[in-house]
Design a protein around this motif. Structure first.
Motif, PDB file in Angstrom:
ATOM      1  N   VAL A   1       6.696  18.918   8.478  1.00 18.87           N
ATOM      2  CA  VAL A   1       6.151  18.356   7.233  1.00 18.87           C
ATOM      3  C   VAL A   1       7.148  18.301   6.085  1.00 18.87           C
ATOM      4  CG1 VAL A   1       3.794  19.035   7.798  1.00 18.87           C
ATOM      5  CG2 VAL A   1       5.205  20.551   6.410  1.00 18.87           C
ATOM      6  N   GLY A   2       8.375  18.733   6.315  1.00 15.05           N
ATOM      7  CA  GLY A   2       9.365  18.772   5.246  1.00 15.05           C
ATOM      8  C   GLY A   2       9.920  17.402   4.910  1.00 15.05           C
ATOM      9  N   GLY A   3      10.756  17.378   3.924  1.00 14.36           N
ATOM     10  CA  GLY A   3      11.322  16.122   3.454  1.00 14.36           C
ATOM     11  C   GLY A   3      10.539  15.617   2.261  1.00 14.36           C
ATOM     12  N   LYS A   4      10.986  14.519   1.726  1.00 10.31           N
ATOM     13  CA  LYS A   4      10.403  13.997   0.496  1.00 10.31           C
ATOM     14  C   LYS A   4       9.037  13.354   0.698  1.00 10.31           C
ATOM     15  CE  LYS A   4      11.652  11.096  -3.433  1.00 10.31           C
ATOM     16  NZ  LYS A   4      12.689  10.282  -4.048  1.00 10.31           N
ATOM     17  N   TRP A   5       8.770  12.780   1.879  1.00  8.78           N
ATOM     18  CA  TRP A   5       7.582  11.940   2.020  1.00  8.78           C
ATOM     19  C   TRP A   5       6.520  12.417   2.994  1.00  8.78           C
ATOM     20  CZ3 TRP A   5       6.855   9.051  -1.867  1.00  8.78           C
ATOM     21  CH2 TRP A   5       7.929   8.549  -2.585  1.00  8.78           C
ATOM     22  N   LYS A   6       6.858  13.229   3.980  1.00 10.67           N
ATOM     23  CA  LYS A   6       5.871  13.583   5.001  1.00 10.67           C
ATOM     24  C   LYS A   6       4.624  14.232   4.428  1.00 10.67           C
ATOM     25  CE  LYS A   6       8.849  14.084   9.048  1.00 10.67           C
ATOM     26  NZ  LYS A   6       9.338  15.062  10.039  1.00 10.67           N
ATOM     27  N   ALA A   7       4.784  15.237   3.594  1.00  5.74           N
ATOM     28  CA  ALA A   7       3.622  15.917   3.012  1.00  5.74           C
ATOM     29  C   ALA A   7       2.829  14.964   2.116  1.00  5.74           C
ATOM     30  CB  ALA A   7       4.054  17.157   2.235  1.00  5.74           C
ATOM     31  N   VAL A   8       3.519  14.065   1.428  1.00  6.01           N
ATOM     32  CA  VAL A   8       2.841  13.088   0.565  1.00  6.01           C
ATOM     33  C   VAL A   8       1.994  12.145   1.415  1.00  6.01           C
ATOM     34  CG1 VAL A   8       3.176  11.246  -1.140  1.00  6.01           C
ATOM     35  CG2 VAL A   8       4.675  13.253  -1.159  1.00  6.01           C
ATOM     36  N   ILE A   9       2.543  11.685   2.517  1.00  7.79           N
ATOM     37  CA  ILE A   9       1.792  10.804   3.429  1.00  7.79           C
ATOM     38  C   ILE A   9       0.569  11.535   3.958  1.00  7.79           C
ATOM     39  CG2 ILE A   9       1.845   9.627   5.666  1.00  7.79           C
ATOM     40  CD1 ILE A   9       4.915   9.150   5.082  1.00  7.79           C
ATOM     41  N   LEU A  10       0.763  12.759   4.413  1.00 11.34           N
ATOM     42  CA  LEU A  10      -0.358  13.554   4.933  1.00 11.34           C
ATOM     43  C   LEU A  10      -1.420  13.761   3.854  1.00 11.34           C
ATOM     44  CD1 LEU A  10       1.712  16.142   6.962  1.00 11.34           C
ATOM     45  CD2 LEU A  10       0.270  14.326   7.914  1.00 11.34           C
ATOM     46  N   TYR A  11      -0.986  14.019   2.621  1.00  7.73           N
ATOM     47  CA  TYR A  11      -1.913  14.195   1.506  1.00  7.73           C
ATOM     48  C   TYR A  11      -2.777  12.946   1.321  1.00  7.73           C
ATOM     49  CZ  TYR A  11      -3.744  14.600  -3.190  1.00  7.73           C
ATOM     50  OH  TYR A  11      -4.590  14.616  -4.269  1.00  7.73           O
ATOM     51  N   HIS A  12      -2.163  11.777   1.383  1.00 11.09           N
ATOM     52  CA  HIS A  12      -2.907  10.530   1.176  1.00 11.09           C
ATOM     53  C   HIS A  12      -3.831  10.203   2.345  1.00 11.09           C
ATOM     54  CE1 HIS A  12      -1.397   9.176  -2.689  1.00 11.09           C
ATOM     55  NE2 HIS A  12      -0.215   9.655  -2.329  1.00 11.09           N
ATOM     56  N   LEU A  13      -3.569  10.775   3.497  1.00  9.41           N
ATOM     57  CA  LEU A  13      -4.432  10.533   4.659  1.00  9.41           C
ATOM     58  C   LEU A  13      -5.522  11.590   4.811  1.00  9.41           C
ATOM     59  CD1 LEU A  13      -1.805   9.426   7.332  1.00  9.41           C
ATOM     60  CD2 LEU A  13      -3.479   7.979   6.146  1.00  9.41           C
ATOM     61  N   LYS A  14      -5.483  12.624   3.999  1.00 12.15           N
ATOM     62  CA  LYS A  14      -6.420  13.738   4.201  1.00 12.15           C
ATOM     63  C   LYS A  14      -7.871  13.363   3.926  1.00 12.15           C
ATOM     64  CE  LYS A  14      -6.125  16.289  -0.159  1.00 12.15           C
ATOM     65  NZ  LYS A  14      -7.453  16.660  -0.548  1.00 12.15           N
ATOM     66  N   GLY A  15      -8.095  12.401   3.060  1.00  5.95           N
ATOM     67  CA  GLY A  15      -9.461  12.016   2.721  1.00  5.95           C
ATOM     68  C   GLY A  15     -10.079  11.011   3.673  1.00  5.95           C
ATOM     69  N   GLU A  16      -9.266  10.057   4.105  1.00  2.00           N
ATOM     70  CA  GLU A  16      -9.788   8.992   4.969  1.00  2.00           C
ATOM     71  C   GLU A  16      -8.632   8.245   5.617  1.00  2.00           C
ATOM     72  OE1 GLU A  16     -11.875   6.145   2.568  1.00  2.00           O
ATOM     73  OE2 GLU A  16     -10.194   5.881   1.209  1.00  2.00           O
ATOM     74  N   PRO A  17      -8.913   7.563   6.734  1.00  2.00           N
ATOM     75  CA  PRO A  17      -7.871   6.740   7.365  1.00  2.00           C
ATOM     76  C   PRO A  17      -7.463   5.612   6.422  1.00  2.00           C
ATOM     77  CG  PRO A  17      -9.722   7.081   8.859  1.00  2.00           C
ATOM     78  CD  PRO A  17     -10.144   7.585   7.510  1.00  2.00           C
ATOM     79  N   LYS A  18      -6.207   5.195   6.543  1.00  2.00           N
ATOM     80  CA  LYS A  18      -5.707   4.142   5.674  1.00  2.00           C
ATOM     81  C   LYS A  18      -4.817   3.184   6.457  1.00  2.00           C
ATOM     82  CE  LYS A  18      -6.234   6.159   1.297  1.00  2.00           C
ATOM     83  NZ  LYS A  18      -6.205   7.536   1.039  1.00  2.00           N
ATOM     84  N   ARG A  19      -4.802   1.950   5.978  1.00  2.00           N
ATOM     85  CA  ARG A  19      -3.881   0.959   6.508  1.00  2.00           C
ATOM     86  C   ARG A  19      -2.526   1.152   5.852  1.00  2.00           C
ATOM     87  NH1 ARG A  19      -6.813  -4.763   7.249  1.00  2.00           N
ATOM     88  NH2 ARG A  19      -4.929  -5.037   8.466  1.00  2.00           N
ATOM     89  N   TYR A  20      -1.503   0.602   6.487  1.00  2.00           N
ATOM     90  CA  TYR A  20      -0.132   0.728   5.999  1.00  2.00           C
ATOM     91  C   TYR A  20      -0.011   0.289   4.534  1.00  2.00           C
ATOM     92  CZ  TYR A  20       4.908  -0.004   5.714  1.00  2.00           C
ATOM     93  OH  TYR A  20       6.223   0.031   5.323  1.00  2.00           O
ATOM     94  N   ASN A  21      -0.574  -0.876   4.214  1.00  2.00           N
ATOM     95  CA  ASN A  21      -0.456  -1.409   2.849  1.00  2.00           C
ATOM     96  C   ASN A  21      -1.186  -0.549   1.822  1.00  2.00           C
ATOM     97  OD1 ASN A  21       1.299  -3.521   3.283  1.00  2.00           O
ATOM     98  ND2 ASN A  21      -0.335  -4.966   3.786  1.00  2.00           N
ATOM     99  N   GLU A  22      -2.264   0.110   2.236  1.00  2.00           N
ATOM    100  CA  GLU A  22      -2.957   1.025   1.330  1.00  2.00           C
ATOM    101  C   GLU A  22      -2.039   2.208   0.990  1.00  2.00           C
ATOM    102  OE1 GLU A  22      -7.609   1.120   2.179  1.00  2.00           O
ATOM    103  OE2 GLU A  22      -6.419   1.382   4.023  1.00  2.00           O
ATOM    104  N   LEU A  23      -1.351   2.720   1.999  1.00  2.00           N
ATOM    105  CA  LEU A  23      -0.404   3.811   1.761  1.00  2.00           C
ATOM    106  C   LEU A  23       0.727   3.355   0.841  1.00  2.00           C
ATOM    107  CD1 LEU A  23      -0.196   5.345   5.346  1.00  2.00           C
ATOM    108  CD2 LEU A  23      -1.139   6.449   3.306  1.00  2.00           C
ATOM    109  N   ARG A  24       1.231   2.149   1.054  1.00  2.00           N
ATOM    110  CA  ARG A  24       2.315   1.615   0.211  1.00  2.00           C
ATOM    111  C   ARG A  24       1.872   1.526  -1.251  1.00  2.00           C
ATOM    112  NH1 ARG A  24       6.769   0.757  -0.579  1.00  2.00           N
ATOM    113  NH2 ARG A  24       6.923  -1.450  -0.881  1.00  2.00           N
ATOM    114  N   LYS A  25       0.632   1.085  -1.480  1.00  2.00           N
ATOM    115  CA  LYS A  25       0.126   0.967  -2.849  1.00  2.00           C
ATOM    116  C   LYS A  25      -0.016   2.337  -3.507  1.00  2.00           C
ATOM    117  CE  LYS A  25      -2.302  -3.371  -2.164  1.00  2.00           C
ATOM    118  NZ  LYS A  25      -3.600  -4.004  -1.907  1.00  2.00           N
TER     119      LYS A  25
END
Length: 122
Positions: A28-52
């Motif tokens: 989970v280290g690095g600049k983005w992995k934990a952030v990505i996981l955080y944004h997915l914790k509530g619900e599944p998302k499409r790629y563009n939703e994550l980008r936004k």
């Protein structure tokens, strides 16, 4: 004796680490992995939703990090449809969901640091 120090090393998926902290940071280290996981914790998302939700991440970095998280078993990628336009949705696996308390603790700590030493900018 500390649990992470029972053996000389720890091993997961064929990779050897000096301790469990090293293993965790690889996942989970690095600049983005934990952030990505955080944004997915509530619900599944499409790629563009994550980008936004993470406008400062490059498309290449997001794509590579999602692939790594998928490879490590933290994120699952589901493809719907066989012909374009296909729908691709990312979500946490059951293994990935075990990180939710850690992600919430990181968020709470970050909020506390900003309250004490920084400021929220709107």
């Amino acid at each position: 004796m500390k649990t992470e120090c029972i053996g000389d090393h720890v091993k997961l998926n064929g990779k050897v680490y000096p301790c469990t902290v090293s293993l965790t940071m690889d996942l989970v280290g690095g600049k983005w992995k934990a952030v990505i996981l955080y944004h997915l914790k509530g619900e599944p998302k499409r790629y563009n939703e994550l980008r936004k939700e993470m406008p400062s991440v490059t498309e290449m970095t997001l794509s590579l990090q999602l692939k790594q998280l998928e490879k490590d078993g933290l994120v699952i990628r589901k493809v719907y449809g066989k012909k374009p336009p296909i729908k691709v949705v990312y979500s946490l696996t059951d293994f990935g969901k075990t990180l939710i308390p850690v992600l919430e603790a990181i968020t709470a700590w970050g909020n506390q640091v900003v309250k004490e030493k920084g400021e929220f900018v709107y």
